[in-house]
Design an enzyme around this catalytic site. Structure first.
Site, mmCIF file in Angstrom:
data_model
loop_
_atom_site.group_PDB
_atom_site.id
_atom_site.type_symbol
_atom_site.label_atom_id
_atom_site.label_comp_id
_atom_site.label_asym_id
_atom_site.label_seq_id
_atom_site.Cartn_x
_atom_site.Cartn_y
_atom_site.Cartn_z
ATOM 1 C CD GLU A 163 -1.924 -6.133 5.235
ATOM 2 O OE1 GLU A 163 -2.168 -4.954 5.521
ATOM 3 O OE2 GLU A 163 -1.367 -6.482 4.176
ATOM 4 C CG HIS A 191 -3.849 -3.479 2.700
ATOM 5 N ND1 HIS A 191 -2.930 -3.045 3.632
ATOM 6 C CD2 HIS A 191 -4.433 -2.378 2.198
ATOM 7 C CE1 HIS A 191 -2.963 -1.717 3.680
ATOM 8 N NE2 HIS A 191 -3.859 -1.297 2.822
ATOM 9 C CB CYS A 219 -0.969 -0.036 1.182
ATOM 10 S SG CYS A 219 -2.302 1.194 1.068
#
Length: 199
Positions: A183, A181, A78
């Protein structure tokens, strides 16, 4: 050892928790010696380009990140993707790390789409690469951003459409980064993090 570089921007524990599904050899740190000794580096972040670069310079991290990114695998996420570039419309007074040639631009409001882009969107894989191994074309990932990168060198490995087609993942040697992202992107995101760990 994987060091998640802490420059006081973003929710770094989320990234660490995702990596800990595969390895315990992960630490969040801003210690220059630990960054130099790390096998791999992750540069995450959420927030503003200018604030990020001010923090990085204030903490004495700019030169060490530039030096170490040339020697070992580095994954930007990001904002961590955006600060790899030379400059951003978000704060023209602050230079980026300059590891990737190009700039960061703001989404225009003339597409009828909301800015920031928040939510799931798919990626189009453009060429072979290391970080998206085992990811299928058109897979969906989670985005939160008002700005996008525009490389001026051939580093784009995936694009995404949000009113315009923009670069959503890059790879240049051992430097790789995603606008989305991993994650927060469920199984596909975890594959990307596992690919990075296994480099």
């Amino acid at each position: 050892m994987i060091i998640i570089i802490d420059y006081k921007m973003g929710n770094l524990p989320n990234v660490k928790r995702a990596l800990n599904l595969f390895t315990d050899d992960v630490e969040i740190s801003s210690d220059i010696n630990k960054i130099r000794k790390a096998d791999k580096l992750i540069l995450p972040g959420v927030g503003a380009f200018g604030d990020a670069m001010k923090n990085i310079k204030k903490m004495g991290l700019k030169e060490v990140i530039i030096e170490e990114a040339k020697k070992k695998p580095l994954l930007g996420i990001c904002l961590g993707l955006q600060i790899l570039f030379e400059k951003s419309e978000e704060d023209p007074s602050e230079e980026g790390l300059g590891l990737i040639k190009g700039e960061v631009l703001k989404f225009k409001n003339n597409t009828g789409l909301k800015v920031p882009e928040i939510g799931w969107n798919n990626i189009k894989i453009k060429k072979g690469n290391k970080i998206l191994t085992r990811i299928k074309d058109n897979s969906y990932f989670y985005f939160v951003h008002s700005y996008y990168v525009k490389p001026s060198e051939d580093v784009t490995i995936a694009t995404t459409d949000y009113g315009i087609e923009f670069t959503s993942a890059i790879e240049k040697g051992n430097i790789m980064a995603t606008q989305f992202h991993p994650e927060k992107s469920h199984d596909e995101g975890l594959i990307i993090l596992e690919n990075f760990i296994n480099l």
